[in-house]
Enzyme design. Structure first.
Site, PDB file in Angstrom:
ATOM      1  N   PRO A 180      32.538 -38.309 -24.851  1.00 25.98           N
ATOM      2  CA  PRO A 180      32.404 -38.470 -23.412  1.00 25.98           C
ATOM      3  C   PRO A 180      33.726 -38.883 -22.782  1.00 25.98           C
ATOM      4  CG  PRO A 180      31.431 -40.340 -24.547  1.00 25.98           C
ATOM      5  CD  PRO A 180      31.824 -39.344 -25.610  1.00 25.98           C
ATOM      6  N   GLY A 237      34.956 -41.398 -21.200  1.00 26.04           N
ATOM      7  CA  GLY A 237      35.558 -42.721 -21.328  1.00 26.04           C
ATOM      8  C   GLY A 237      35.910 -43.131 -22.733  1.00 26.04           C
ATOM      9  N   CYS A 238      35.699 -42.287 -23.710  1.00 25.94           N
ATOM     10  CA  CYS A 238      35.870 -42.717 -25.097  1.00 25.94           C
ATOM     11  C   CYS A 238      36.640 -41.688 -25.887  1.00 25.94           C
ATOM     12  CB  CYS A 238      34.505 -42.940 -25.744  1.00 25.94           C
ATOM     13  SG  CYS A 238      34.602 -43.386 -27.491  1.00 25.94           S
ATOM     14  N   GLY A 239      37.726 -42.126 -26.519  1.00 24.34           N
ATOM     15  CA  GLY A 239      38.524 -41.191 -27.290  1.00 24.34           C
ATOM     16  C   GLY A 239      38.256 -41.265 -28.777  1.00 24.34           C
ATOM     17  N   CYS A 245      34.864 -41.447 -30.069  1.00 22.03           N
ATOM     18  CA  CYS A 245      33.466 -41.167 -30.377  1.00 22.03           C
ATOM     19  C   CYS A 245      33.353 -40.109 -31.467  1.00 22.03           C
ATOM     20  CB  CYS A 245      32.747 -40.687 -29.124  1.00 22.03           C
ATOM     21  SG  CYS A 245      32.762 -41.917 -27.807  1.00 22.03           S
TER      22      CYS A 245
END
Length: 276
Positions: A106, A108-110, A112
């Site tokens: 997603p 906001g997350c690098g 995941c």
């Protein structure tokens, strides 16, 4: 057709009354990165500069060592997203078959989908000595970002990653709804243009987390400048990589968290490098 921005209707409240109008907002699209017929990652991204994204992501993930390892790249528009369809050279294809996994990432997350803690905090590349920069150069470089952010001027909703070099100013800038994607795009653009990152600065309009340091180290840049603060792990990672990490870069100054020796007084930065 996937556009980077859209115009939408909205209701606007100002003081005690409401009105209607239109606003331009940033698009967010599912972008699948596939190698030799298999999906490696699906990222939510701005559908622009996708060749740069494919190359930069592939380099930063260690899937390829150079753009030449990508035998072909097709950008395929789908009904519900975009596929960056890549076919690798035989040697790299063998490697990807061994480590293939699927990641859902997603905005906001690098990190995941990463399948081990060791991979998430892997040691960064060690950067070369690089150049030294004056206080004025750092501040001038950061002030140069906003006028070049075409999507953000319209939407106020995307991040930018840029590269600044002495005597050249901002060499390249890429935007995306995801800060990690923007940096991947910048890495791809610089690599395809054969720009050496060792003598310049990476500029970020976001906070600095550990993966941003890892990507910058892989690019070979020795200085990161960001408008927001770094995380504690990012500071430790930058220290280990030999990167000068600058945060809270605003109109009135900035804060240097690691390797401050690269930042000198305005008058002598270039002269000191010549003497050294």
């Amino acid at each position: 057709m996937h556009l980077p921005v859209r115009s939408v209707d909205r209701q606007v409240w100002r003081e005690d009354s409401a009105g209607r109008g239109r606003r331009t907002i940033a698009e967010e699209t599912a972008v699948a990165l596939t190698y030799n017929g298999g999906t490696y990652a699906v990222m939510m991204a701005t559908p622009q500069d996708l060749e740069d994204f494919a190359v930069g992501f592939s380099l930063n993930e260690g899937i390829v060592q150079s753009p030449q390892d990508i035998a072909s790249l097709d950008i395929v528009a789908l009904d519900d997203g975009i596929e960056l369809r890549m076919w690798l050279s035989p040697a790299r294809a063998e490697l990807i078959n061994e480590r293939r996994r699927q990641i859902a990432g997603p905005t906001g997350c690098g990190l995941c989908g990463i399948d081990s803690i060791a991979e998430a905090v892997r040691p960064p590349a060690i950067v070369a000595k690089g150049g030294r920069f004056s206080q004025r150069e750092v501040m001038t470089a950061m002030q140069g970002i906003a006028p070049l952010q075409q999507i953000n001027i319209e939407t106020r909703a995307v991040h930018a990653a840029a590269f600044w070099a002495p005597s050249r100013g901002i060499v390249s800038l890429r935007e995306d709804v995801g800060r990690h994607n923007a940096l991947d795009k910048l890495c791809g653009a610089l690599t395809l243009a054969q720009v050496s990152a060792g003598e310049g600065m990476v500029l970020l309009t976001s906070r600095v987390s550990v993966e941003m340091v890892q990507k910058t180290a892989a690019l070979g840049a020795a200085v990161i400048v960001a408008v927001s603060a770094p995380t504690a792990l990012a500071v430790r990672m930058a220290e280990a990589a030999g990167i000068t990490l600058i945060g809270i870069a605003r109109a009135d100054g900035f804060e240097v968290f690691t390797h401050p020796e690269r930042i000198v007084a305005d008058v002598s930065a270039r002269e000191m490098d010549n003497v050294a």
